[in-house]
Design an enzyme around this catalytic site. Structure first.
Site, PDB file in Angstrom:
ATOM      1  N   GLU A 190     -41.819   1.379 -38.034  1.00  0.00           N
ATOM      2  CA  GLU A 190     -41.233   2.707 -38.252  1.00  0.00           C
ATOM      3  C   GLU A 190     -41.917   3.437 -39.407  1.00  0.00           C
ATOM      4  O   GLU A 190     -41.990   4.667 -39.413  1.00  0.00           O
ATOM      5  CB  GLU A 190     -39.723   2.590 -38.490  1.00  0.00           C
ATOM      6  CG  GLU A 190     -38.946   1.879 -37.376  1.00  0.00           C
ATOM      7  CD  GLU A 190     -39.215   2.423 -35.974  1.00  0.00           C
ATOM      8  OE1 GLU A 190     -39.655   3.588 -35.851  1.00  0.00           O
ATOM      9  OE2 GLU A 190     -38.997   1.681 -35.000  1.00  0.00           O
TER      10      GLU A 190
ATOM     11  N   GLU B 124     -47.308   6.216 -31.200  1.00  0.00           N
ATOM     12  CA  GLU B 124     -47.154   4.764 -31.111  1.00  0.00           C
ATOM     13  C   GLU B 124     -48.398   4.031 -31.601  1.00  0.00           C
ATOM     14  O   GLU B 124     -48.309   2.899 -32.074  1.00  0.00           O
ATOM     15  CB  GLU B 124     -46.814   4.348 -29.677  1.00  0.00           C
ATOM     16  CG  GLU B 124     -45.450   4.814 -29.191  1.00  0.00           C
ATOM     17  CD  GLU B 124     -44.289   4.293 -30.031  1.00  0.00           C
ATOM     18  OE1 GLU B 124     -44.465   3.310 -30.783  1.00  0.00           O
ATOM     19  OE2 GLU B 124     -43.200   4.885 -29.933  1.00  0.00           O
TER      20      GLU B 124
END
Length: 514
Positions: free
Chosen positions: A270, A299
């Site tokens: 994250e 991502e």
């Protein structure tokens, strides 16, 4: 020097308002997943729907279209790499797609996602798919209605392309199928060979109190670039990151006292998302350029920090003293080579977010297969748990003992994010290509990481990826940063090389492709 067109000034004003509304939506979503009491779900759904109506009306406003038309000649004469040309180009794309969708449908989709997310949480807690199925069926019905909005244009070759385009513009179903075909063929023998040599247990055996884990996470995050003045870290059932602006970044993790890897690697993952948002060019603030160009790129950043950094030998050299400092116990008895081997062990497992780097894309292949079947009408929601279990056995060779370890483990379908999952694999492929390029530019990167100096890495990513925001498409951004188109081989070569280096393979497994 000619004066700036008044239409461009007005376009920027409108872009700022759209960005602000998006930030408000992000805050509502963050709160729903961290602070909101479960009883607030109905009110939150109403709030999401109201906000979506306003946002959708702003994007589809005919006056915005007239501004874009009036700026055509200005755009044609401007440098294509300029901020102004990119702003016009991206707003035109957003409006082009949004005008196909009625405002009320957009609002209903937003509301349904909020309701379905709460239903997913309740179903997950109760291990009862029946509590989630009606909400998912509603989400799927709305998704089909959304796809139908684009039938007349002939713009998309496959219904699923409409959804992929929302997350990774211009990515197609055929491209994704080809990628997964190659990856599955290559990974199955690699997984089999590495799993045979790996350990059978948790990455970090032991029981670690939450306070001690929090101390370790805080020190690790601050070292890699977490800024307490502009960031927050909070617990969530399903870790995620969200930013309201480059100055307000929220990341989450899940504390599992018997599974330290959950916190360590979700924090790094994250953080990668958050850093992308935090290092956007401040000049792009309150414009559509201050956004990721695609979820595959997003991502690539999270997976790069989680895996290419967090599971590297150099990171183990840096992190082991911190683990001894905060956690003691098992970390006093091991050295860097064993830690490096542990964090790269290959184990067939059921939970995607706990999966090792080598098997991870098999989990994504499973989800792509199932959601494609849902969209094509080959699979009904009521049959999803059984289909999930069958695919898990076929791809991973594992029985699924519970719904929590199976079809109810991921939040994505509950929030309406059908078409998102392939971007994880796209991100994995991109991350390996980016690492290869930055390692060439930064030959001392491994030594820097081992010494706890992450600034060179942050700066390379800022200059080559983050600050570009949405200025270039994902494909163009990757080409500019690496000189290559998206490829599968660099990722597979990286995986095999690391497994050999960690002693989890005794000899190469892959046959190089011509």
């Amino acid at each position: 020097m000619s004066a700036e067109p008044v239409e461009l000034t007005e376009l920027r004003r409108r872009a700022g308002e759209i960005a602000d509304l998006g930030g408000i939506g992000g805050l509502l979503l963050w709160d729903q997943n961290t602070m909101m009491p479960s009883g607030g779900a109905d009110a939150r759904a109403d709030q999401f729907a109201a906000l979506e109506r306003i946002l959708h009306d702003r994007i589809t406003d005919p006056a915005l279209g007239k501004l874009l038309d009036a700026l055509e000649s200005f755009e044609a004469s401007a440098d294509p790499d300029s901020d102004d040309a990119a702003l016009i180009r991206n707003l035109r794309r957003d409006q082009h797609k949004a005008v196909n969708v009625p405002t009320e449908l957009a609002a209903e989709i937003s509301s349904a996602g909020a309701h379905a997310q709460q239903a997913w949480m309740a179903a997950r807690d109760a291990a009862d798919f029946a509590r989630f199925a009606p909400a998912l069926e509603h989400v799927l019905d709305l998704t089909h209605r959304y796809i139908a909005c684009f039938d007349a244009g002939g713009e998309f070759a496959h219904p699923y392309d409409v959804l992929l385009d929302d997350y990774e513009p211009s990515l197609t179903t055929e491209e994704v199928k080809e990628i997964f075909t190659t990856i599955q063929q290559e990974l199955v023998p690699l997984v089999s060979a590495a799993a045979a040599a790996g350990e059978d247990g948790r990455v970090f055996p032991g029981h670690f109190p939450q306070d001690a884990q929090r101390g370790l996470a805080d020190e690790l995050l601050r070292a890699v670039g977490y800024d307490p003045e502009h960031w927050r870290l909070d617990p969530a059932v399903h870790p995620f990151a969200r930013s309201m602006a480059h100055t307000d970044v929220r990341v989450t993790t899940r504390w599992e006292e018997d599974d330290l890897a959950m916190a360590v690697y979700s924090c790094l993952h994250e953080f990668g998302h958050g850093l992308y948002e935090a290092q956007m060019d401040p000049r792009h603030y309150r414009t559509t350029l201050a956004e990721a160009t695609g979820l595959g790129v997003h991502e690539s950043q999270s997976r790069l920090w989680e895996n290419l950094v967090g599971r590297s030998r150099s990171f183990c050299e840096y992190a082991l003293p911190l683990m001894r400092k905060h956690l003691g116990g098992p970390f006093e008895a091991i050295e860097v080579p064993q830690l490096y081997r542990n964090v790269n062990q290959v184990r067939l497992s059921l939970i995607r977010i706990e999966a090792d780097e080598t098997t991870y894309n098999l989990h994504i292949a499973l989800r792509f297969e199932l959601e494609l079947a849902l969209i094509e009408g080959r699979l009904a929601v009521k049959d999803l748990p059984e289909a999930w279990n069958e695919a898990t056995y076929r791809l991973l060779g594992l029985e699924t003992p519970s719904l929590k370890e199976g079809v109810l483990q991921d939040i994505h379908w509950g929030t309406g994010m059908i078409g998102y999952f392939p971007t994880y694999t796209i991100g994995n492929l991109m991350s390996a290509q980016l690492w290869r390029a930055l390692s060439t530019d930064l030959p001392e990167i491994e030594a820097s990481i081992a010494a706890g100096d992450f600034a060179p890495l942050r700066e390379w990513l800022r200059d080559n990826i983050h600050r570009q925001g949405r200025k270039y498409t994902s494909r163009e951004l990757l080409k500019r940063a690496t000189g290559e188109e998206l490829r599968v081989d660099p990722f597979l070569e990286y995986l095999e090389g690391k497994l050999l280096d960690a002693g989890l393979l005794t000899a190469p497994v892959r046959v190089p492709r011509s």
